[in-house]
Design a protein around this motif. Structure first.
Motif, PDB file in Angstrom:
ATOM      1  N   SER A   1     -14.138  21.998  37.557  1.00 48.78           N
ATOM      2  CA  SER A   1     -14.374  23.408  37.242  1.00 48.78           C
ATOM      3  C   SER A   1     -15.853  23.753  37.309  1.00 48.78           C
ATOM      4  O   SER A   1     -16.228  24.835  37.794  1.00 48.78           O
ATOM      5  N   MET A   2     -16.711  22.846  36.849  1.00 52.88           N
ATOM      6  CA  MET A   2     -18.145  23.104  36.907  1.00 52.88           C
ATOM      7  C   MET A   2     -18.632  23.146  38.349  1.00 52.88           C
ATOM      8  O   MET A   2     -19.515  23.940  38.704  1.00 52.88           O
ATOM      9  N   LEU A   3     -18.048  22.307  39.200  1.00 57.18           N
ATOM     10  CA  LEU A   3     -18.423  22.321  40.613  1.00 57.18           C
ATOM     11  C   LEU A   3     -17.964  23.600  41.302  1.00 57.18           C
ATOM     12  O   LEU A   3     -18.628  24.110  42.213  1.00 57.18           O
TER      13      LEU A   3
ATOM     14  N   VAL B   1     -19.443  28.082  34.217  1.00 62.61           N
ATOM     15  CA  VAL B   1     -19.235  27.012  33.233  1.00 62.61           C
ATOM     16  C   VAL B   1     -20.560  26.269  33.107  1.00 62.61           C
ATOM     17  O   VAL B   1     -20.927  25.457  33.962  1.00 62.61           O
ATOM     18  N   ARG B   2     -21.270  26.530  32.006  1.00 62.74           N
ATOM     19  CA  ARG B   2     -22.643  26.065  31.854  1.00 62.74           C
ATOM     20  C   ARG B   2     -22.764  24.635  31.351  1.00 62.74           C
ATOM     21  O   ARG B   2     -23.831  24.011  31.462  1.00 62.74           O
TER      22      ARG B   2
ATOM     23  N   GLY C   1      -6.366  22.506  41.258  1.00 60.64           N
ATOM     24  CA  GLY C   1      -5.570  23.624  40.761  1.00 60.64           C
ATOM     25  C   GLY C   1      -6.005  24.066  39.378  1.00 60.64           C
ATOM     26  O   GLY C   1      -6.028  25.268  39.072  1.00 60.64           O
ATOM     27  N   ARG C   2      -6.354  23.102  38.547  1.00 63.43           N
ATOM     28  CA  ARG C   2      -6.813  23.471  37.209  1.00 63.43           C
ATOM     29  C   ARG C   2      -8.136  24.232  37.259  1.00 63.43           C
ATOM     30  O   ARG C   2      -8.373  25.151  36.466  1.00 63.43           O
ATOM     31  N   ALA C   3      -9.003  23.859  38.172  1.00 62.20           N
ATOM     32  CA  ALA C   3     -10.254  24.602  38.329  1.00 62.20           C
ATOM     33  C   ALA C   3      -9.969  26.052  38.707  1.00 62.20           C
ATOM     34  O   ALA C   3     -10.639  26.974  38.217  1.00 62.20           O
TER      35      ALA C   3
END
Length: 392
Positions: free
Chosen positions: A249-251, A256-257, A204-206
Motif C-alpha cells: 500500500s505504501m508503494l 500512507v505516510r 488487491g489489498r493495496a
C-alpha cells in the motif's frame, strides 16, 4: 502466512468438550452473561465510538468474484467520542463467530460464543474532534480473518485520539456480513496458494486501501465523521498478510505516510529505488529473529536493505502468530492453547504500546524514547540489527 485460528488449540479444545460433558466447562467458555469473553480496556483518555460502513468501488470488479459485480467492502471505524454511555458495539455476528471457529477446527465451545464478546466502544456514538484534526490509521487483518480481530488495537488507538479504519477484504475472510444480511465467505481460500496468489492478494489489498482513503478524505464523504480525518497524517498497520500489505500500500499510495508489518511475511519486494517513509517490523522472535533462518525472515532482510528512512526491527520473545490479535486474547480466555509461552494479554499490551509509540512519533512528531533502545518495562521486546544478526 496461512496460519489458521487456534491451530494449536485442538487438544485443549477436546479437553474443553470433555469438561462440558462433565459439567465442568469454565464460565468464560459458556458465553454466560457477565462471564464471557471480553476485550481489555483501552488505555487512552477518550471514550471510544464505532460504526461500520459499506463502501462500493464502482471503478473495478471484485477480484475474487467477478460475477458479483463491483467491489464491495465493509469497513469498521473507531474514533474518540464525547459520549460515555450507550450500547456497546457487537464484536461480530453469531454466523461470523461460527465460521471463524469452524475454520480453526475448534469444538467444545458454543459456536456463537465470540459474538457475545464484550467490547469497549459505543455503537454509532457521535465522533468528537476538530475538523481535519484526527490522524487516520488503516488496519488490515490476516488472511481468512475478519476485521474485528484487530478490535483491541483499534479501540486503544481511538482512545488516544486516532481515527481507525479496519477493512474486511471481501471474499478473503471466512465471513463478511453486509447490512442487507448477505454473508460473503472465503472464495480466495479455494485458489491455489502459490507465489502468484500472494502477490495478487496484497496487490488487491493495496487497491482496497486506496479506495477507502479516497472515500474517507473526499470533500463530500458518505460518512459524516470523515470530516475529522486529517488527510496529511495517514498510516497503515496490519497483521500477517495485512502487515505485508502495508508495504504494498505504501508503494502504491503516497498518502500512507508510515507503515507497520505485524508478523507478516512480505510478498512484493520493495524496489531497488527504496522506500523512504518510516516503517516498523514487529514479530515473533521464533520466526523473525534475523538468525532464525527460513523464508519468512528472509523477506524482512530483503526489504530491510531497501527501507531508506526511519526503521525498526523488533521481535517479541514468547509470542506466537495469533498472540498479536484478538484471537490470542479470546483463545486464552476460553482456555485454548495457541502454543505461546508469553500470555496473549502481555503481547497485546506490547503490540498496542509499540504501535502507538510509532504513530505518535511519525504522525504527531512526539519523541518516543521507547523506540530508541530496549526497555526494562518490556524485556520481551528485542531490538534487532539484521546486518549482524543480533537482537538485544
Amino acid at each position: 502466512m496461512t496460519h489458521t485460528l487456534f491451530r494449536r488449540g485442538l487438544t485443549v479444545a477436546t479437553t474443553l468438550l470433555m469438561l462440558a460433558g462433565m459439567g465442568g466447562l469454565p464460565a468464560a467458555a459458556t458465553g454466560e452473561p457477565g462471564n464471557g469473553t471480553y476485550l481489555p480496556r483501552p488505555t487512552g483518555p477518550h471514550a471510544v465510538g464505532t460504526t461500520s460502513v459499506q463502501l462500493t468501488d464502482g471503478s473495478r470488479p471484485d477480484p475474487w468474484a467477478p460475477g458479483a459485480g463491483k467491489r464491495e467492502l465493509m469497513v469498521s471505524l473507531w474514533y474518540p467520542t464525547a459520549s460515555h454511555n450507550g450500547l456497546r458495539a457487537q464484536y461480530m455476528t453469531p454466523t461470523e463467530s461460527q465460521l471463524l471457529l469452524e475454520e480453526g477446527g475448534i469444538t467444545g465451545v458454543p459456536l456463537d460464543v465470540l459474538s457475545a464478546t464484550r467490547t469497549n466502544a459505543f455503537a454509532d456514538a457521535r465522533p468528537a474532534g476538530p475538523k481535519r484534526g484526527l490522524p487516520l490509521i488503516v488496519l488490515s487483518p490476516g488472511f481468512t480473518k475478519p476485521r474485528t480481530t484487530l478490535t483491541t488495537l483499534a479501540e486503544d488507538l481511538a482512545s488516544h485520539g486516532y481515527m481507525v479504519a479496519a477493512i474486511d477484504h471481501t471474499y478473503e475472510s471466512v465471513a463478511t456480513t453486509f447490512p442487507d444480511g448477505r454473508v460473503a465467505t472465503c472464495i480466495a481460500c479455494e485458489v491455489p496458494h502459490d507465489e502468484a496468489f500472494w502477490e495478487r492478494l496484497v496487490t488487491g489489498r493495496a487497491a482496497d486501501v486506496s479506495f477507502v482513503l479516497d472515500e474517507l478524505t473526499r470533500a463530500h464523504a458518505t460518512w459524516n465523521g470523515a470530516r475529522l480525518v486529517d488527510p496529511s497524517r495517514i498510516a497503515m498497520a496490519g497483521h500477517s498478510v495485512g502487515g505485508a500489505s502495508a508495504v504494498t500500500s505504501m508503494l502504491a499510495d503516497s498518502r500512507v505516510r508510515a507503515g507497520i508489518d505485524i508478523d507478516g511475511t512480505t510478498q512484493v519486494p520493495i524496489p531497488n529505488s527504496g522506500l523512504s517513509r518510516p516503517f516498523l517490523f514487529l514479530g515473533r522472535q521464533s520466526q523473525y529473529s534475523p538468525d532464525s533462518g527460513g523464508g519468512a525472515v528472509a523477506t524482512w532482510k530483503r526489504d530491510w536493505e531497501r527501507l531508506t528512512g526511519w526503521k525498526r526491527w523488533l521481535v517479541v520473545a514468547g509470542a506466537e502468530h495469533a498472540s498479536f490479535t484478538d484471537i490470542g486474547l479470546l483463545a486464552e480466555q476460553l482456555g485454548i492453547d495457541i502454543g505461546a509461552s508469553l500470555s496473549a494479554a502481555r503481547v497485546s499490551e506490547i503490540t498496542r504500546r509499540y504501535t502507538r509509540a510509532f504513530l505518535e512519533l511519525h504522525l504527531r512528531h512526539r519523541p518516543q524514547p521507547l523506540l530508541n533502545e530496549p526497555s526494562e518495562r518490556y524485556p520481551q521486546i528485542k531490538f534487532c540489527t539484521p546486518t549482524t544478526s543480533n537482537c538485544v
